[in-house]
Design a protein around this motif. Structure first.
Motif, PDB file in Angstrom:
ATOM      1  N   GLN A 211     -13.988   3.657  65.110  1.00  0.00           N
ATOM      2  CA  GLN A 211     -13.626   2.846  65.435  1.00  0.00           C
ATOM      3  C   GLN A 211     -14.099   2.200  66.805  1.00  0.00           C
ATOM      4  OE1 GLN A 211      -9.202   3.865  64.447  1.00  0.00           O
ATOM      5  NE2 GLN A 211     -10.311   3.579  62.331  1.00  0.00           N
ATOM      6  N   LYS A 212     -14.218   2.616  67.945  1.00  0.00           N
ATOM      7  CA  LYS A 212     -14.222   2.633  69.081  1.00  0.00           C
ATOM      8  C   LYS A 212     -16.151   2.113  69.297  1.00  0.00           C
ATOM      9  CE  LYS A 212     -13.808   3.955  73.905  1.00  0.00           C
ATOM     10  NZ  LYS A 212     -13.372   5.632  75.101  1.00  0.00           N
TER      11      LYS A 212
ATOM     12  N   GLY B  56     -17.681   0.734  67.183  1.00  0.00           N
ATOM     13  CA  GLY B  56     -17.647  -0.690  66.174  1.00  0.00           C
ATOM     14  C   GLY B  56     -17.292  -1.889  67.390  1.00  0.00           C
ATOM     15  N   GLN B  57     -16.529  -1.262  68.458  1.00  0.00           N
ATOM     16  CA  GLN B  57     -16.169  -2.176  69.379  1.00  0.00           C
ATOM     17  C   GLN B  57     -16.790  -2.173  70.762  1.00  0.00           C
ATOM     18  OE1 GLN B  57     -12.306  -0.836  69.949  1.00  0.00           O
ATOM     19  NE2 GLN B  57     -11.637  -1.248  67.443  1.00  0.00           N
ATOM     20  N   GLU B  58     -17.645  -1.633  70.973  1.00  0.00           N
ATOM     21  CA  GLU B  58     -18.376  -0.802  71.968  1.00  0.00           C
ATOM     22  C   GLU B  58     -19.973  -2.052  71.900  1.00  0.00           C
ATOM     23  OE1 GLU B  58     -18.007   2.953  73.087  1.00  0.00           O
ATOM     24  OE2 GLU B  58     -16.127   2.768  74.293  1.00  0.00           O
TER      25      GLU B  58
ATOM     26  N   LYS C 229     -22.644  -7.498  69.467  1.00  0.00           N
ATOM     27  CA  LYS C 229     -22.020  -7.478  67.332  1.00  0.00           C
ATOM     28  C   LYS C 229     -22.987  -7.473  67.122  1.00  0.00           C
ATOM     29  CE  LYS C 229     -19.326 -10.215  64.660  1.00  0.00           C
ATOM     30  NZ  LYS C 229     -18.600 -10.932  64.491  1.00  0.00           N
TER      31      LYS C 229
ATOM     32  N   TYR D 262     -17.005  -1.629  61.686  1.00  0.00           N
ATOM     33  CA  TYR D 262     -16.501  -3.280  61.643  1.00  0.00           C
ATOM     34  C   TYR D 262     -15.852  -3.654  60.327  1.00  0.00           C
ATOM     35  CZ  TYR D 262     -20.458  -3.371  64.669  1.00  0.00           C
ATOM     36  OH  TYR D 262     -21.070  -2.876  65.411  1.00  0.00           O
TER      37      TYR D 262
END
Length: 256
Positions: A26-27, A29-31, A34, A119
């Motif tokens: 999850q982290k 995908g945020q880091e 995009k 995502y």
């Protein structure tokens, strides 16, 4: 430039779990920057000719049985990306790799379990790709290599599988890790970090406990595909490693 990633998808129940690995994905995908699109090779889509999805809107495939009822309610409504699909088909054709388009198949759990953690909003287009277990290890690398230029176009390449994936050896009650599993993964780590493709292409003969770790090659193949896509700079980094059920590896490698 986007990295390419190898991500272990574990058991389908990973989609319902909250643990260090799911938190890591999850982290991650945020880091990550995009991406414009995601290109994903799944160990659970096998074919003897390279298939490239041209689906507009994916169905969610539940290609497993005997798991929690909640798993069969999960939807991952990803959209396809015709521009990237067409580009991939041209790249394969230019590399002499036989390729066909598939306009029907949805996303199997090797794809959606990983993508949903990275995502969760399903807001990035996806192009799914099959794997062919019958190619040589060097040919697998070359398939990934053919897609290396996509990374310069904000496309994220993912291979979804597992380095140690032997369902017959799993111990569902185990909290420890079998030594043979770590021996195989430690050997693999050394060869990946040093980009020793000669040894990696012969892993089934050279690596300790290779037969136990990789009883059939389809889950290992996505590692070579992702590595091939990272061939330009030849830099491998282990981002995460853990195990479930005694020996099922949960690892993530980045190639950039």
């Amino acid at each position: 430039m986007m990295p390419s990633l190898f991500i272990a998808h574990g058991a389908p129940s990973l989609a319902l779990e909250e643990n260090a690995y799911t938190e890591f994905l999850q982290k991650l995908g945020q880091e990550l920057p995009k991406p414009k699109a995601i290109v994903l090779f799944s160990a659970h889509w096998e074919s003897t000719t390279q298939l490239v999805s041209s689906v507009a809107n994916y169905e969610t495939i539940y290609d497993f049985g005997g798991f929690q009822p909640e798993l069969y309610q999960i939807k991952y409504p990803a959209q396809g990306h015709e521009e990237t699909s067409a580009k991939i088909q041209r790249l394969f054709a230019d590399a002499g790799i036989p390729v066909e388009s598939d306009s029907v198949r949805g996303l199997d759990h090797g794809a959606w379990v990983v993508l949903r953690l990275l995502y969760p909003n399903a807001d990035i287009p996806v192009v799914a790709l099959s794997v062919n277990r019958y190619l040589s290890n060097e040919q697998q690398y070359q398939v990934g290599q053919a897609l290396a230029t996509l990374r310069e176009q904000d496309v994220l390449v993912i291979g979804s599988g597992g380095t140690v994936h032997n369902l017959r050896q799993l111990n569902w009650e185990s909290a420890g890790v079998d030594p043979w599993a770590t021996a195989f993964d430690n050997w693999l780590h050394d060869k990946l970090v040093s980009w020793d493709t000669e040894s990696l292409f012969a892993y089934d003969k050279l690596a300790p406990s290779a037969e136990a770790a990789v009883p059939t090659p389809e889950h290992f193949v996505p590692l070579l595909l992702a590595m091939g896509a990272g061939d330009q700079n030849k830099q491998a980094s282990l981002l995460f490693k853990a195990y479930q059920y005694g020996n099922l590896s949960l690892s993530c490698w980045k190639f950039d």
